[in-house]
Design a protein around this motif. Structure first.
Motif, PDB file in Angstrom:
ATOM      1  N   LYS A 140       0.855  -1.172   0.000  1.00 35.46           N
ATOM      2  CA  LYS A 140       0.000   0.000   0.000  1.00 35.46           C
ATOM      3  C   LYS A 140       0.901   1.235   0.000  1.00 35.46           C
ATOM      4  CE  LYS A 140      -4.033  -2.064   0.386  1.00 35.46           C
ATOM      5  NZ  LYS A 140      -5.086  -1.976  -0.655  1.00 35.46           N
ATOM      6  N   VAL A 141       0.585   2.225  -0.837  1.00 34.51           N
ATOM      7  CA  VAL A 141       1.449   3.387  -0.991  1.00 34.51           C
ATOM      8  C   VAL A 141       0.708   4.663  -0.599  1.00 34.51           C
ATOM      9  CG1 VAL A 141       2.806   4.781  -2.598  1.00 34.51           C
ATOM     10  CG2 VAL A 141       2.785   2.285  -2.814  1.00 34.51           C
ATOM     11  N   ILE A 142       1.342   5.438   0.272  1.00 38.83           N
ATOM     12  CA  ILE A 142       0.873   6.767   0.646  1.00 38.83           C
ATOM     13  C   ILE A 142       1.823   7.773   0.026  1.00 38.83           C
ATOM     14  CG2 ILE A 142       0.453   8.364   2.556  1.00 38.83           C
ATOM     15  CD1 ILE A 142       0.085   5.805   4.336  1.00 38.83           C
ATOM     16  N   GLY A 143       1.322   8.676  -0.777  1.00 41.49           N
ATOM     17  CA  GLY A 143       2.153   9.696  -1.395  1.00 41.49           C
ATOM     18  C   GLY A 143       1.930  11.042  -0.733  1.00 41.49           C
ATOM     19  N   VAL A 144       3.028  11.726  -0.394  1.00 38.24           N
ATOM     20  CA  VAL A 144       2.959  13.078   0.162  1.00 38.24           C
ATOM     21  C   VAL A 144       3.664  13.994  -0.834  1.00 38.24           C
ATOM     22  CG1 VAL A 144       3.425  14.564   2.134  1.00 38.24           C
ATOM     23  CG2 VAL A 144       3.031  12.111   2.495  1.00 38.24           C
ATOM     24  N   THR A 145       2.913  14.865  -1.476  1.00 32.85           N
ATOM     25  CA  THR A 145       3.443  15.633  -2.600  1.00 32.85           C
ATOM     26  C   THR A 145       2.634  16.914  -2.756  1.00 32.85           C
ATOM     27  OG1 THR A 145       4.022  15.461  -4.959  1.00 32.85           O
ATOM     28  CG2 THR A 145       1.935  14.482  -4.276  1.00 32.85           C
ATOM     29  N   SER A 146       3.091  17.792  -3.622  1.00 30.31           N
ATOM     30  CA  SER A 146       2.335  19.000  -3.941  1.00 30.31           C
ATOM     31  C   SER A 146       1.629  18.807  -5.273  1.00 30.31           C
ATOM     32  CB  SER A 146       3.252  20.221  -4.021  1.00 30.31           C
ATOM     33  OG  SER A 146       2.560  21.313  -4.583  1.00 30.31           O
ATOM     34  N   LEU A 147       0.323  18.920  -5.270  1.00 29.40           N
ATOM     35  CA  LEU A 147      -0.446  18.726  -6.499  1.00 29.40           C
ATOM     36  C   LEU A 147      -0.386  19.937  -7.411  1.00 29.40           C
ATOM     37  CD1 LEU A 147      -3.559  16.778  -5.169  1.00 29.40           C
ATOM     38  CD2 LEU A 147      -1.441  15.896  -6.170  1.00 29.40           C
ATOM     39  N   ALA A 148       0.327  20.970  -7.003  1.00 30.08           N
ATOM     40  CA  ALA A 148       0.539  22.112  -7.893  1.00 30.08           C
ATOM     41  C   ALA A 148       1.521  21.758  -9.012  1.00 30.08           C
ATOM     42  CB  ALA A 148       1.070  23.312  -7.099  1.00 30.08           C
ATOM     43  N   TYR A 149       2.457  20.862  -8.728  1.00 31.07           N
ATOM     44  CA  TYR A 149       3.496  20.546  -9.713  1.00 31.07           C
ATOM     45  C   TYR A 149       2.958  19.834 -10.957  1.00 31.07           C
ATOM     46  CZ  TYR A 149       7.405  22.242  -6.935  1.00 31.07           C
ATOM     47  OH  TYR A 149       8.278  23.052  -6.263  1.00 31.07           O
ATOM     48  N   PRO A 150       2.104  18.831 -10.838  1.00 27.93           N
ATOM     49  CA  PRO A 150       1.568  18.208 -12.048  1.00 27.93           C
ATOM     50  C   PRO A 150       0.794  19.183 -12.939  1.00 27.93           C
ATOM     51  CG  PRO A 150       1.200  16.796 -10.164  1.00 27.93           C
ATOM     52  CD  PRO A 150       1.688  18.105  -9.625  1.00 27.93           C
ATOM     53  N   GLU A 151       0.272  20.246 -12.341  1.00 27.87           N
ATOM     54  CA  GLU A 151      -0.473  21.223 -13.119  1.00 27.87           C
ATOM     55  C   GLU A 151       0.442  22.193 -13.867  1.00 27.87           C
ATOM     56  OE1 GLU A 151      -3.038  23.177 -10.382  1.00 27.87           O
ATOM     57  OE2 GLU A 151      -4.365  21.445 -10.111  1.00 27.87           O
ATOM     58  N   GLN A 152       1.687  22.339 -13.390  1.00 30.69           N
ATOM     59  CA  GLN A 152       2.547  23.392 -13.938  1.00 30.69           C
ATOM     60  C   GLN A 152       3.897  22.882 -14.448  1.00 30.69           C
ATOM     61  OE1 GLN A 152       2.689  26.962 -11.380  1.00 30.69           O
ATOM     62  NE2 GLN A 152       1.025  26.066 -10.181  1.00 30.69           N
ATOM     63  N   THR A 153       4.179  21.602 -14.305  1.00 30.21           N
ATOM     64  CA  THR A 153       5.467  21.071 -14.754  1.00 30.21           C
ATOM     65  C   THR A 153       5.242  19.783 -15.545  1.00 30.21           C
ATOM     66  OG1 THR A 153       5.832  19.667 -12.805  1.00 30.21           O
ATOM     67  CG2 THR A 153       6.577  21.958 -12.662  1.00 30.21           C
ATOM     68  N   ARG A 154       6.283  19.338 -16.226  1.00 35.94           N
ATOM     69  CA  ARG A 154       6.235  18.076 -16.959  1.00 35.94           C
ATOM     70  C   ARG A 154       6.886  16.967 -16.132  1.00 35.94           C
ATOM     71  NH1 ARG A 154       8.038  19.488 -23.213  1.00 35.94           N
ATOM     72  NH2 ARG A 154       6.257  20.863 -23.713  1.00 35.94           N
ATOM     73  N   SER A 155       6.318  15.781 -16.232  1.00 36.70           N
ATOM     74  CA  SER A 155       6.914  14.630 -15.566  1.00 36.70           C
ATOM     75  C   SER A 155       8.273  14.314 -16.176  1.00 36.70           C
ATOM     76  CB  SER A 155       6.000  13.412 -15.707  1.00 36.70           C
ATOM     77  OG  SER A 155       6.656  12.239 -15.254  1.00 36.70           O
ATOM     78  N   ARG A 156       9.196  13.842 -15.342  1.00 36.27           N
ATOM     79  CA  ARG A 156      10.502  13.401 -15.819  1.00 36.27           C
ATOM     80  C   ARG A 156      10.571  11.887 -15.933  1.00 36.27           C
ATOM     81  NH1 ARG A 156      13.557  17.683 -11.968  1.00 36.27           N
ATOM     82  NH2 ARG A 156      13.830  19.372 -13.488  1.00 36.27           N
ATOM     83  N   HIS A 157       9.435  11.214 -15.706  1.00 33.69           N
ATOM     84  CA  HIS A 157       9.396   9.767 -15.867  1.00 33.69           C
ATOM     85  C   HIS A 157       8.927   9.430 -17.271  1.00 33.69           C
ATOM     86  CE1 HIS A 157       7.817   5.593 -15.138  1.00 33.69           C
ATOM     87  NE2 HIS A 157       9.028   5.517 -14.608  1.00 33.69           N
ATOM     88  N   SER A 158       9.455   8.329 -17.802  1.00 38.58           N
ATOM     89  CA  SER A 158       9.155   7.955 -19.188  1.00 38.58           C
ATOM     90  C   SER A 158       7.671   7.762 -19.447  1.00 38.58           C
ATOM     91  CB  SER A 158       9.925   6.681 -19.561  1.00 38.58           C
ATOM     92  OG  SER A 158       9.583   5.624 -18.678  1.00 38.58           O
ATOM     93  N   SER A 159       6.907   7.439 -18.401  1.00 33.72           N
ATOM     94  CA  SER A 159       5.473   7.212 -18.557  1.00 33.72           C
ATOM     95  C   SER A 159       4.677   8.509 -18.648  1.00 33.72           C
ATOM     96  CB  SER A 159       4.944   6.393 -17.382  1.00 33.72           C
ATOM     97  OG  SER A 159       5.008   7.150 -16.184  1.00 33.72           O
TER      98      SER A 159
END
Length: 251
Positions: A140-159
């Motif tokens: 089970k995974v709990i993620g702690v992150t800022s949801l502002a980044y997906p709205e304003q930046t590009r992912s650096r993962h190949s997916s």
């Protein structure tokens, strides 16, 4: 502007963020605390991971007075802490594909365990793959992150995905892109990061929720006490011995 005015502005900004996460993240904090309580009660293990400065809130809940004894740091060489030389190496390793899979494959993590992944941006390969691979292994995974980044930046993962896309529970730290709360005349860049303050508080709130959940279920929470109070070392020795098969920061 006087220095004390900037100090006051920083405190005001940090307090405002803490109020936001208190008021807006209560449901996800409760869900995360429930997952931790179920892991403790169900004989599972708990791991926490963060890279660079995101490792600081992770370390703050491991072997911590007043905290759950079962919180284990999932260490990735070169990215935990800020003592890597050169400092830029840690940032570079966060973008390396395949590193997370190698770490998880050699870790004691098993299906049914819980992994907390902390990443402010949630865009780098390491935290994305850590969450993705952990879920594939049955954690089970709990993620702690800022949801502002997906709205304003590009992912650096190949997916093209982010940490938030591979979690059972996501807690939004509300930190704005750039992680700097202050500006001032004559200062060429924004300053005053608040992500460590907010994320550390979020994790402690999750742990506190788990403690309350365990107590409500009639299960005594495996808490550590300060070694600087009388009887603290003896108390901790009993807890560490009782739960030793699920604690990996000791030998």
């Amino acid at each position: 502007m006087a220095a004390d005015d900037l100090a006051g502005q920083y405190f005001d900004a940090a307090i405002a963020l803490l109020r936001r996460v208190r008021d807006e993240d209560s449901e996800s904090i409760a869900d995360a605390g429930r997952l931790l309580a179920e892991a403790v009660e169900g004989n599972a293990r708990i791991f926490v991971f963060g890279a660079g400065h995101s490792s600081l809130p992770a370390q703050d809940v491991v072997y911590r007075a007043g905290g759950l004894a079962l919180m284990n740091l999932l260490a990735v060489p070169g990215v935990i802490g800020v003592d890597v030389v050169p400092a830029t190496l840690g940032s570079a390793l966060e973008r390396v594909d395949g590193l997370a899979a190698a770490v998880l494959d050699t870790s004691p993590a098993e299906p049914g365990d819980v992994l907390i992944v902390i990443s402010l941006s949630g865009r780098n390969a390491l935290p994305v793959e850590m969450a993705l691979n952990a879920r594939a292994l049955g954690l089970k995974v709990i993620g702690v992150t800022s949801l502002a980044y997906p709205e304003q930046t590009r992912s650096r993962h190949s997916s093209g995905t982010y940490l938030k896309d591979h979690c059972d529970v996501v807690i939004d730290s509300k930190i704005p892109v750039g992680d700097a709360e202050l500006t001032a005349e004559g200062v060429p860049a924004p300053f005053g990061p608040a992500s460590t303050v907010v994320t550390s508080a979020l994790l402690q709130a999750v742990v506190a929720t788990a403690v309350g959940e365990l107590a409500e279920r009639g299960h005594t929470p495996p808490l550590l006490r300060s070694g600087n109070v009388d009887g603290g070392h003896e108390w901790n020795g009993r807890i560490l011995a009782e739960y030793g098969d699920r604690i990996f920061y000791r030998r």
